[in-house]
Design a protein around this motif. Structure first.
Motif, PDB file in Angstrom:
ATOM      1  N   TRP A   1       3.155  -0.663 -13.456  1.00 22.59           N
ATOM      2  CA  TRP A   1       2.792   0.357 -12.173  1.00 22.59           C
ATOM      3  C   TRP A   1       1.347   0.309 -12.191  1.00 22.59           C
ATOM      4  O   TRP A   1       0.612   0.029 -13.236  1.00 22.59           O
ATOM      5  CB  TRP A   1       3.472   1.710 -12.555  1.00 22.59           C
ATOM      6  CG  TRP A   1       4.802   1.718 -12.323  1.00 22.59           C
ATOM      7  CD1 TRP A   1       5.849   1.644 -13.257  1.00 22.59           C
ATOM      8  CD2 TRP A   1       5.446   2.108 -11.202  1.00 22.59           C
ATOM      9  NE1 TRP A   1       7.085   1.776 -12.502  1.00 22.59           N
ATOM     10  CE2 TRP A   1       6.738   2.328 -11.267  1.00 22.59           C
ATOM     11  CE3 TRP A   1       4.879   2.480  -9.697  1.00 22.59           C
ATOM     12  CZ2 TRP A   1       7.815   2.552 -10.382  1.00 22.59           C
ATOM     13  CZ3 TRP A   1       5.911   2.761  -8.828  1.00 22.59           C
ATOM     14  CH2 TRP A   1       7.141   2.647  -9.116  1.00 22.59           C
ATOM     15  N   LYS A   2       0.724   0.560 -11.133  1.00 24.98           N
ATOM     16  CA  LYS A   2      -0.743   0.592 -10.930  1.00 24.98           C
ATOM     17  C   LYS A   2      -1.118   1.585 -10.079  1.00 24.98           C
ATOM     18  O   LYS A   2      -0.329   2.177  -9.119  1.00 24.98           O
ATOM     19  CB  LYS A   2      -1.264  -0.794 -10.436  1.00 24.98           C
ATOM     20  CG  LYS A   2      -0.869  -1.202  -9.148  1.00 24.98           C
ATOM     21  CD  LYS A   2      -1.241  -2.528  -8.362  1.00 24.98           C
ATOM     22  CE  LYS A   2      -0.500  -3.001  -7.397  1.00 24.98           C
ATOM     23  NZ  LYS A   2       0.769  -3.443  -7.504  1.00 24.98           N
TER      24      LYS A   2
ATOM     25  N   GLY B   1      -8.642  -1.875  -1.872  1.00 27.11           N
ATOM     26  CA  GLY B   1      -8.294  -3.331  -1.605  1.00 27.11           C
ATOM     27  C   GLY B   1      -7.502  -3.642  -0.343  1.00 27.11           C
ATOM     28  O   GLY B   1      -7.802  -2.810   0.808  1.00 27.11           O
ATOM     29  N   ASP B   2      -6.710  -4.603  -0.430  1.00 23.46           N
ATOM     30  CA  ASP B   2      -5.949  -5.039   0.655  1.00 23.46           C
ATOM     31  C   ASP B   2      -4.833  -3.980   1.180  1.00 23.46           C
ATOM     32  O   ASP B   2      -4.357  -4.132   2.325  1.00 23.46           O
ATOM     33  CB  ASP B   2      -5.545  -6.392   0.793  1.00 23.46           C
ATOM     34  CG  ASP B   2      -6.622  -7.572   0.526  1.00 23.46           C
ATOM     35  OD1 ASP B   2      -7.646  -7.328   1.141  1.00 23.46           O
ATOM     36  OD2 ASP B   2      -6.113  -8.618  -0.238  1.00 23.46           O
ATOM     37  N   SER B   3      -4.485  -3.110   0.089  1.00 25.22           N
ATOM     38  CA  SER B   3      -3.511  -2.180   0.478  1.00 25.22           C
ATOM     39  C   SER B   3      -3.514  -0.935  -0.464  1.00 25.22           C
ATOM     40  O   SER B   3      -4.311  -1.048  -1.270  1.00 25.22           O
ATOM     41  CB  SER B   3      -2.006  -2.905   0.302  1.00 25.22           C
ATOM     42  OG  SER B   3      -1.898  -3.149  -0.950  1.00 25.22           O
ATOM     43  N   GLY B   4      -2.640  -0.060  -0.275  1.00 25.24           N
ATOM     44  CA  GLY B   4      -2.651   1.200  -1.159  1.00 25.24           C
ATOM     45  C   GLY B   4      -3.518   2.028  -0.562  1.00 25.24           C
ATOM     46  O   GLY B   4      -4.022   1.921   0.289  1.00 25.24           O
ATOM     47  N   VAL B   5      -3.538   3.465  -1.539  1.00 24.34           N
ATOM     48  CA  VAL B   5      -4.523   4.445  -0.956  1.00 24.34           C
ATOM     49  C   VAL B   5      -5.158   4.886  -2.109  1.00 24.34           C
ATOM     50  O   VAL B   5      -4.837   4.983  -3.233  1.00 24.34           O
ATOM     51  CB  VAL B   5      -3.463   5.741  -0.230  1.00 24.34           C
ATOM     52  CG1 VAL B   5      -2.797   5.266   0.776  1.00 24.34           C
ATOM     53  CG2 VAL B   5      -2.627   6.070  -1.534  1.00 24.34           C
TER      54      VAL B   5
ATOM     55  N   GLU C   1      -1.197  -8.876  -5.483  1.00 22.48           N
ATOM     56  CA  GLU C   1      -0.259  -8.192  -5.075  1.00 22.48           C
ATOM     57  C   GLU C   1       0.505  -9.475  -3.971  1.00 22.48           C
ATOM     58  O   GLU C   1      -0.129 -10.488  -3.745  1.00 22.48           O
ATOM     59  CB  GLU C   1      -0.627  -7.105  -4.157  1.00 22.48           C
ATOM     60  CG  GLU C   1      -0.806  -5.730  -4.952  1.00 22.48           C
ATOM     61  CD  GLU C   1      -1.012  -4.704  -4.145  1.00 22.48           C
ATOM     62  OE1 GLU C   1      -0.535  -3.586  -4.644  1.00 22.48           O
ATOM     63  OE2 GLU C   1      -1.587  -4.757  -3.184  1.00 22.48           O
ATOM     64  N   ALA C   2       1.769  -9.190  -3.711  1.00 26.05           N
ATOM     65  CA  ALA C   2       2.372 -10.047  -2.558  1.00 26.05           C
ATOM     66  C   ALA C   2       1.793 -10.118  -1.348  1.00 26.05           C
ATOM     67  O   ALA C   2       1.801 -11.376  -0.816  1.00 26.05           O
ATOM     68  CB  ALA C   2       3.771  -9.638  -2.294  1.00 26.05           C
ATOM     69  N   ASN C   3       1.064  -9.129  -0.817  1.00 30.05           N
ATOM     70  CA  ASN C   3       0.499  -9.071   0.502  1.00 30.05           C
ATOM     71  C   ASN C   3      -0.979  -9.243   0.193  1.00 30.05           C
ATOM     72  O   ASN C   3      -1.879  -8.837   1.463  1.00 30.05           O
ATOM     73  CB  ASN C   3       0.867  -8.186   1.207  1.00 30.05           C
ATOM     74  CG  ASN C   3       2.505  -8.037   1.509  1.00 30.05           C
ATOM     75  OD1 ASN C   3       2.810  -9.256   1.777  1.00 30.05           O
ATOM     76  ND2 ASN C   3       2.886  -6.739   1.541  1.00 30.05           N
ATOM     77  N   GLY C   4      -1.774  -9.602  -0.880  1.00 33.30           N
ATOM     78  CA  GLY C   4      -3.026  -9.599  -1.028  1.00 33.30           C
ATOM     79  C   GLY C   4      -3.649  -9.049  -2.183  1.00 33.30           C
ATOM     80  O   GLY C   4      -2.731  -9.498  -3.327  1.00 33.30           O
TER      81      GLY C   4
ATOM     82  N   LEU D   1       1.099   5.097  -6.483  1.00 32.86           N
ATOM     83  CA  LEU D   1       1.497   4.607  -7.763  1.00 32.86           C
ATOM     84  C   LEU D   1       2.592   3.432  -6.970  1.00 32.86           C
ATOM     85  O   LEU D   1       3.254   3.550  -6.303  1.00 32.86           O
ATOM     86  CB  LEU D   1       2.312   5.519  -8.511  1.00 32.86           C
ATOM     87  CG  LEU D   1       2.446   4.836 -10.090  1.00 32.86           C
ATOM     88  CD1 LEU D   1       1.184   5.082 -10.661  1.00 32.86           C
ATOM     89  CD2 LEU D   1       3.578   5.620 -10.561  1.00 32.86           C
ATOM     90  N   CYS D   2       2.106   2.162  -7.444  1.00 35.23           N
ATOM     91  CA  CYS D   2       2.730   0.920  -6.806  1.00 35.23           C
ATOM     92  C   CYS D   2       3.387   0.202  -8.022  1.00 35.23           C
ATOM     93  O   CYS D   2       2.839  -0.275  -8.950  1.00 35.23           O
ATOM     94  CB  CYS D   2       1.900   0.341  -5.908  1.00 35.23           C
ATOM     95  SG  CYS D   2       1.412   1.101  -4.578  1.00 35.23           S
ATOM     96  N   LYS D   3       4.586  -0.388  -7.523  1.00 37.76           N
ATOM     97  CA  LYS D   3       5.034  -1.490  -8.301  1.00 37.76           C
ATOM     98  C   LYS D   3       5.533  -2.733  -7.462  1.00 37.76           C
ATOM     99  O   LYS D   3       4.736  -3.138  -6.744  1.00 37.76           O
ATOM    100  CB  LYS D   3       6.300  -1.094  -9.272  1.00 37.76           C
ATOM    101  CG  LYS D   3       6.806  -2.035 -10.357  1.00 37.76           C
ATOM    102  CD  LYS D   3       7.727  -1.389 -11.131  1.00 37.76           C
ATOM    103  CE  LYS D   3       8.127  -2.250 -12.517  1.00 37.76           C
ATOM    104  NZ  LYS D   3       9.069  -1.593 -13.445  1.00 37.76           N
ATOM    105  N   GLU D   4       6.772  -2.689  -6.935  1.00 40.14           N
ATOM    106  CA  GLU D   4       7.345  -3.638  -5.676  1.00 40.14           C
ATOM    107  C   GLU D   4       7.001  -2.678  -4.457  1.00 40.14           C
ATOM    108  O   GLU D   4       6.488  -3.244  -3.555  1.00 40.14           O
ATOM    109  CB  GLU D   4       8.739  -3.811  -5.975  1.00 40.14           C
ATOM    110  CG  GLU D   4       9.137  -4.871  -6.769  1.00 40.14           C
ATOM    111  CD  GLU D   4       9.226  -4.653  -8.346  1.00 40.14           C
ATOM    112  OE1 GLU D   4       9.306  -3.317  -8.440  1.00 40.14           O
ATOM    113  OE2 GLU D   4       9.106  -5.319  -9.251  1.00 40.14           O
ATOM    114  N   LEU D   5       7.366  -1.161  -4.613  1.00 41.55           N
ATOM    115  CA  LEU D   5       6.962  -0.392  -3.436  1.00 41.55           C
ATOM    116  C   LEU D   5       5.777   0.601  -4.104  1.00 41.55           C
ATOM    117  O   LEU D   5       5.696   0.681  -5.274  1.00 41.55           O
ATOM    118  CB  LEU D   5       8.352   0.263  -3.178  1.00 41.55           C
ATOM    119  CG  LEU D   5       9.244  -0.552  -2.598  1.00 41.55           C
ATOM    120  CD1 LEU D   5      10.810   0.341  -2.386  1.00 41.55           C
ATOM    121  CD2 LEU D   5       8.889  -1.317  -1.311  1.00 41.55           C
TER     122      LEU D   5
END
Length: 288
Positions: free
Chosen positions: A75-76, A83-87, A114-117, A151-155
């Motif tokens: 997790w991150k 960056g390219d995604s997230g909040v 990440e998968a998208n950046g 908090l992100c992993k795959e989602l």
């Protein structure tokens, strides 16, 4: 055989019950918060708490607090520019008592594929130091925090925890070492005699393909060299290394997707964060 006297049986049961309660209290106490630390609050494969202590700041013990976030492997969470995604995380100290100001500091982040950046943030654990300024010096501060973080992993999962801690000058050193380690990771203001340093910034925001080129110098032997940019409410694309570090010199390039995207940063003051394993600095630069 005669039955024991009823009062004797009652005393025996009472003793056994008291002993059991003491054992339960001892077990529960192992998980209780220590003085100067809030209890851990769990949320989505992570947990957070407030800590406090008196780390050395500018050569003298200074009362501070910190937000400690631990994440399960894989997790991150994100920096103020995700960056390219997230909040980015959010820190709301409304409801605190005897608090004049809470200045939240960010340790230097790193890139996370990440998968998208590419994301900018932290893995495993991060401590955000807080400079606490009380309304009335010498008196305890009741710190109340509504902490929101992605908090992100795959989602990606939004999280919010409510934390509270009495920050008191009488608590001694507390978590001083933990806070000193976190403060050491916070980028320092750039100075002429300290590396890494921004040597030059060349912007061409009116070109058909707008760019900003940043030339930097890192300490000799530095590893993990990188650049991150905080544009505040202005979007700035992720800088990319244009060259590898050679004799401490490295160039990074920001490429905008359109003239309109580049126009949004004109007149804005950007914070350029240079990081490496030998330290991190931040430099203010205004786009024109």
């Amino acid at each position: 055989m005669h039955e024991p006297h009823t009062s004797s049986r009652c005393l025996a049961w009472a003793f056994a019950l008291a002993l059991a309660l003491l054992c339960l209290a001892a077990v529960g106490g192992a998980h209780a918060a220590s003085q100067g630390e809030s209890a851990w609050v769990a949320s989505t494969d992570s947990k957070a708490r407030l800590v406090s202590g008196t780390p050395e700041v500018d050569g003298k013990p200074t009362l501070m607090a910190g937000v400690q976030l631990r994440m399960e492997p894989g997790w991150k969470t994100y920096w103020r520019n995700p960056g390219d995604s997230g909040v980015p995380p959010s820190f709301d100290f409304k409801g605190s008592k005897n608090l004049k100001q809470a200045e939240l500091l960010y340790p230097a982040p790193h890139r996370i594929a990440e998968a998208n950046g590419t994301a900018i943030g932290y893995e495993e654990e991060v401590v955000f130091p807080i400079k606490v300024t009380p309304e009335r010096d010498g008196e305890p501060v009741t710190l109340k925090l509504a902490f929101e973080y992605g908090l992100c992993k795959e989602l990606c999962v939004p999280n919010e925890v409510d934390l509270e801690l009495l920050v008191s000058p009488g608590d001694g050193k507390g978590d001083a070492l933990l806070l000193e380690n976190a403060l050491a990771q916070v980028p320092k203001a750039a100075s002429p005699d300290h590396l890494p340093a921004v040597e030059s910034v060349t912007a061409d925001l009116n070109a058909p393909k707008p760019t900003i080129a940043i030339d930097a110098t890192f300490p000799e032997g530095a590893r993990g060299t990188d650049l991150f940019i905080d544009g505040g409410d202005a979007y700035v694309p992720m800088p990319k290394p244009e060259t590898p570090p050679i004799d401490g010199k490295q160039r990074f390039l920001v490429s905008f997707g359109s003239a309109a995207e580049a126009a949004s940063v004109k007149g804005k003051t950007l914070t350029l964060i240079l990081v490496s394993d030998l330290g991190a600095t931040e430099t203010k630069w205004t786009a024109k």
